[in-house]
Design a protein around this motif. Structure first.
Motif, PDB file in Angstrom:
ATOM      1  N   ARG A   1      87.350 130.323  22.654  1.00  0.00           N
ATOM      2  CA  ARG A   1      86.821 128.970  22.787  1.00  0.00           C
ATOM      3  C   ARG A   1      85.540 128.788  21.968  1.00  0.00           C
ATOM      4  O   ARG A   1      85.316 127.730  21.384  1.00  0.00           O
TER       5      ARG A   1
ATOM      6  N   ILE B   1      86.400 128.101  18.461  1.00  0.00           N
ATOM      7  CA  ILE B   1      86.982 126.754  18.353  1.00  0.00           C
ATOM      8  C   ILE B   1      85.891 125.688  18.430  1.00  0.00           C
ATOM      9  O   ILE B   1      85.827 124.780  17.608  1.00  0.00           O
ATOM     10  N   VAL B   2      85.020 125.836  19.422  1.00  0.00           N
ATOM     11  CA  VAL B   2      83.934 124.852  19.595  1.00  0.00           C
ATOM     12  C   VAL B   2      83.035 124.843  18.361  1.00  0.00           C
ATOM     13  O   VAL B   2      82.707 123.779  17.820  1.00  0.00           O
TER      14      VAL B   2
ATOM     15  N   THR C   1      83.717 125.774  15.277  1.00  0.00           N
ATOM     16  CA  THR C   1      84.397 125.245  14.091  1.00  0.00           C
ATOM     17  C   THR C   1      84.496 123.727  14.161  1.00  0.00           C
ATOM     18  O   THR C   1      84.206 123.021  13.190  1.00  0.00           O
ATOM     19  N   LYS C   2      84.903 123.234  15.319  1.00  0.00           N
ATOM     20  CA  LYS C   2      85.066 121.788  15.464  1.00  0.00           C
ATOM     21  C   LYS C   2      83.714 121.074  15.307  1.00  0.00           C
ATOM     22  O   LYS C   2      83.598 120.080  14.594  1.00  0.00           O
TER      23      LYS C   2
ATOM     24  N   PHE D   1      89.109 129.872  28.033  1.00  0.00           N
ATOM     25  CA  PHE D   1      90.110 129.963  26.974  1.00  0.00           C
ATOM     26  C   PHE D   1      89.654 130.976  25.923  1.00  0.00           C
ATOM     27  O   PHE D   1      88.561 130.852  25.365  1.00  0.00           O
TER      28      PHE D   1
END
Lengths: 468, 380
Positions: free
Chosen positions: B60, B63-64, B66-67, B57
């Motif tokens: 990704r 995203i990973v 940040t999360k 993705f």
């Protein structure tokens, strides 16, 4: 295809919305329906390609049968074709959902059939059965458009896990529907709320239940943990299923459909009777209109009413899965409805006191134990854990680590609030002012973004009700 | 209100559009870097489209990161379920399970059987003018002084009796049994306990907060004590070495190995030091070594003292180094190594065997290598 998957969210849904609104420019309802039908076929084919022919053949046969009996004038022939239609659908459901179980009982597990369950079959067969009954009873006019009928059966938002939409619910929208900015944005907001509910809260609580119940042979949970985990599972089921309904209703709104609501704060109920009026409403009303009432409903005396309730709930339980635990779960619920019916008929007691909320929820949660354990040995392990002192070890760490952390506390508290009218009240209050509206929208969007992050880092997120 | 209704609708639609368009601009602006410890990439096929998209993705990594950072900083928890955050310390959960709840403990009889096998091999070594050395290495929770994590507290207070041993860990039994034999044995845990000021105090910790393995510098200090043992007790000639630590912004592997696996996209807050090795005096008696151990062995500075001889083989977990450390390959079985590098010949030619046993790993000491040798005694 799963709503909470990247393929759906980043590819299928945007493509479907864009294509649909491009087609809408031509203001041809048939073209719009064909567009949605094509996307619905793609939606089902993705991941369930093997089962697509079953669904398509079912649509063709059902359409042909409905066209046939509704045109016939001789009552006996008409009735015969109608019965054939119902039997065909029941048989379809029986073969694909229950044959494995019954062949196993008759021939032994080794010789049992091993037929895979086509996804969504419980939902779309019920929709078609409701269509046949309504057309036969002339409460709704038959569909003379094969495209409309196909779209009614396999409209992708509600195809695989409901709500169980009746033809009368959407017939007008199939023929003529408009959508505007407000519909689209409201639909998107509803979808985003459902998505976050599923990914962030249902999954967090489901994770606890999965770890606990998947490892019952490795530790003894004890009373407190056993109760806590079944509560998590109960909340998960509600959030998971209501989230799917939210997403389905939201997507429907984007395309101008108005699907019926499936849940109405069931955990605010004060009796199990009320609970079932608020839980999986489209299934309850299906059984009420097509089974309970034709059996005589409550018109033929208390004894017959009780028998009818037991029959309906046995069927409802068995609808949830081809296993005896679901049947027992259905009977358990039916029994409580019978008890409540007897009490309200024979005494002046009414199930309307707020304290009874505790009773209704406890009865429901105990029922969830029957619902959860489709394996008798695991059920016994759970019951043993419930009435024993905890015996924990390193295998329990994963479970406890997931429970005893601030992130889970937050998820749990928000999930509990979802069971109450809290969010509905907040939503209504905030939407009264412009500032409040912006706050609500921003919170929903940010939660959705975080939900996507969770989805992309946690992998596959199937919905529990897919298996039914 | 009419304009506001239109505004809120457009706001919702645009926001949704921007969110679902993320993969497209993530591709354009190249948000991706490699994730530490990411799963093995799957090939695209009809059956695994979801997995493929998930793994590939666009954006990704962002995203990973940040999360994970949100969870780490807002909720003060580890976003990785196999790692626990206790105060500022990160632990691999299996080490806490080992330390507090007896994970990987084996029965005393099994430990004794292991030591008997080692004795059997030691007898062979003595007969054939070879030497066998066992080194034990410590795990991080041993040096954690804070309160017991709540999860461990709950488990300890509701412990399943069947997992409760006599209070000893397999390591304790292993150590005591080995001491009764004449096998060369260097216990780094004992070495650390005997000199706590040297190993547990000072700016550089024995275990960094964000690490699973012992720190580069302190592991080296332990190594030099091991080298002394090899020289003084075993009579080996090996180089004399020293190490100098200097402050650094970047952690040397494995000083922040657990922290890196969290994929937070930021550097660990520990004060890190780089270590420079110094060769003080070169000495050697030209011996071949066979070394078998796990990842903790990496800190023990064995390579510089065993390099230079073609029959030396070092096996660390699933990696084998041979041909004077010029070749590094992965392996699955010892039979496979026999086919590839002639392992039995190397064993026959070896002068010194070193087995590193991490305290958590007594149940799987030598990773089956000892059994392999004992099964092929006649061939060597």
């Amino acid at each position: 295809m799963v709503f909470s998957s990247p393929v759906f969210l980043f590819l299928f849904l945007p493509l479907c919305i864009i294509t649909y609104f491009i087609v809408s420019i031509f203001k041809n309802q048939k073209a719009n329906n064909i567009c949605l039908l094509i996307f619905s076929i793609m939606f089902y084919a993705y991941g369930s390609f093997d089962f697509l022919p079953i669904l398509l053949i079912s649509i063709v046969i059902n359409y042909y049968l409905s066209q046939t009996y509704s045109r016939l004038r001789i009552k006996k022939k008409k009735k015969l074709y109608f019965i054939i239609s119902i039997v065909f659908n029941v048989l379809l459901l029986f073969v694909y959902k229950y044959l494995n179980l019954f062949s196993g009982l008759l021939l032994g597990v080794e010789h049992a059939t091993k037929i895979r369950l086509p996804i969504g079959i419980s939902f779309y067969t019920f929709q078609v059965i409701s269509y046949h009954i309504d057309v036969y009873r002339k409460t709704v006019k038959r569909s003379d458009s094969a495209i409309d009928f196909s779209l009614f059966t396999m409209l992708f938002p509600q195809l695989i896990a409901g709500p169980i939409v009746r033809y009368s619910d959407i017939v007008d929208r199939l023929k003529k529907r408009t959508t505007n900015l407000d519909n689209i944005s409201s639909g998107l907001i509803r979808f985003m709320v459902g998505f976050s509910k599923k990914i962030l809260f249902a999954n967090a609580l489901g994770n606890i239940a999965d770890i606990a119940f998947g490892n019952l042979d490795k530790f003894v949970l004890g009373f407190a943990l056993s109760v806590f985990c079944i509560i998590c599972y109960t909340i998960q089921i509600y959030l998971d299923f209501s989230a799917y309904s939210d997403m389905a209703i939201g997507i429907g709104m984007i395309f101008g459909f108005e699907f019926p609501e499936n849940f109405n704060q069931p955990f605010s109920s004060r009796s199990l009777t009320e609970f079932w009026k608020r839980w999986h409403i489209t299934l309850s009303s299906f059984f009420s209109d097509y089974v309970y009432k034709p059996l005589g409903g409550s018109r033929k005396g208390l004894f017959r009413t009780c028998i009818n309730l037991i029959i309906v709930f046995a069927l409802s339980g068995f609808w949830h899965g081809a296993n005896f635990n679901y049947l027992i779960w259905g009977l358990y619920n039916g029994l409580f409805l019978v008890i409540e019916r007897v009490i309200t008929t024979k005494t002046k007691f009414r199930f309307d006191k707020p304290i009874l909320l505790i009773y209704a929820n406890i009865v429901w949660i105990i029922g969830m134990i029957l619902f959860r354990f489709d394996n008798f040995n695991t059920f016994l392990l759970y019951i043993n854990g419930l009435f024993s002192a905890p015996k924990l070890n390193y295998n329990t760490r994963w479970l406890l680590q997931e429970i005893f952390n601030p992130y889970f506390y937050a998820c749990f508290i928000i999930s509990i609030l979802y069971l109450t009218p809290f969010f509905d009240k907040i939503y209504c209050t905030f939407l009264k002012t412009r500032f409040g509206t912006v706050v609500i929208y921003v919170v929903v969007i940010l939660t959705f973004v975080y939900g996507i992050m969770e989805m992309l880092t946690n992998g596959f997120n199937p919905f529990i009700y897919f298996r039914f | 209100m009419k304009y506001f209704d239109r505004f809120k609708s457009i706001f919702a639609i645009l926001s949704f559009a921007l969110i679902v368009a993320f993969p497209y601009y993530a591709t354009i602006f190249k948000f991706d870097e490699n994730l530490v410890g990411a799963e093995e990439k799957v090939e695209l096929s009809f059956k695994n489209i979801d997995d493929y998209i998930m793994q590939n993705f666009p954006g990704r990594t962002l995203i990973v990161n940040t999360k994970n950072r949100f969870l780490y900083e807002t909720f003060d928890i580890s976003p990785n379920s196999s790692i626990t955050k206790v105060k500022d310390n990160l632990f691999a959960i299996e080490t806490l399970n080992y330390y507090y709840h007896g994970l990987y403990n084996i029965s005393d009889a099994e430990v004794r059987a292991l030591v008997r096998k080692l004795e059997k091999f030691n007898d062979y070594c003595k007969k054939n003018d070879k030497k066998l050395l066992i080194i034990t290495t410590p795990t991080k929770p041993r040096y954690y002084n804070g309160p017991m994590p709540i999860v461990d507290y709950i488990i300890s207070n509701n412990q399943d009796d069947s997992y409760d041993t006599d209070g000893l860990r397999s390591y304790d039994v292993f150590r005591d049994e080995l001491k009764k034999t004449d096998i060369y044995f260097f216990d780094t845990i004992e070495a650390i306990d005997n000199n706590k000021n040297k190993y547990l105090k000072g700016n550089i910790p024995l275990f960094y907060k964000g690490a699973h393995h012992w720190s580069n510098y302190k592991a080296r200090l332990v190594s030099f004590e091991l080298h002394d043992y090899m020289r003084d007790v075993m009579g080996l000639k090996i180089p004399h070495m020293d190490a100098v630590a200097s402050k650094s912004d970047v952690a040397m592997p494995p000083d922040s190995d657990l922290f890196d696996v969290l994929n937070l996209g930021i550097k660990s807050h520990d004060d890190y030091y780089t270590v420079t090795d110094k060769m003080l005096k070169y000495e050697s008696d030209n011996l071949n070594y066979i070394i078998r151990g796990g990842s903790f062995m990496t800190g023990l500075v064995l390579i510089p003292i065993t390099a230079g001889y073609n029959d030396t083989v070092l096996m660390s977990n699933k990696l084998v180094f041979y041909n004077n450390y010029n070749n590094q390959e992965e392996f699955e079985t010892y039979d496979e190594l026999e086919d590839r590098i002639g392992l039995l010949d190397k064993i026959k030619n070896a002068d010194v065997f070193i087995f590193e046993v991490h305290e958590i790993n007594v149940y799987n000491a030598t990773f089956g290598f000892l059994d392999y040798i004992l099964e092929h005694m006649e061939e060597i």
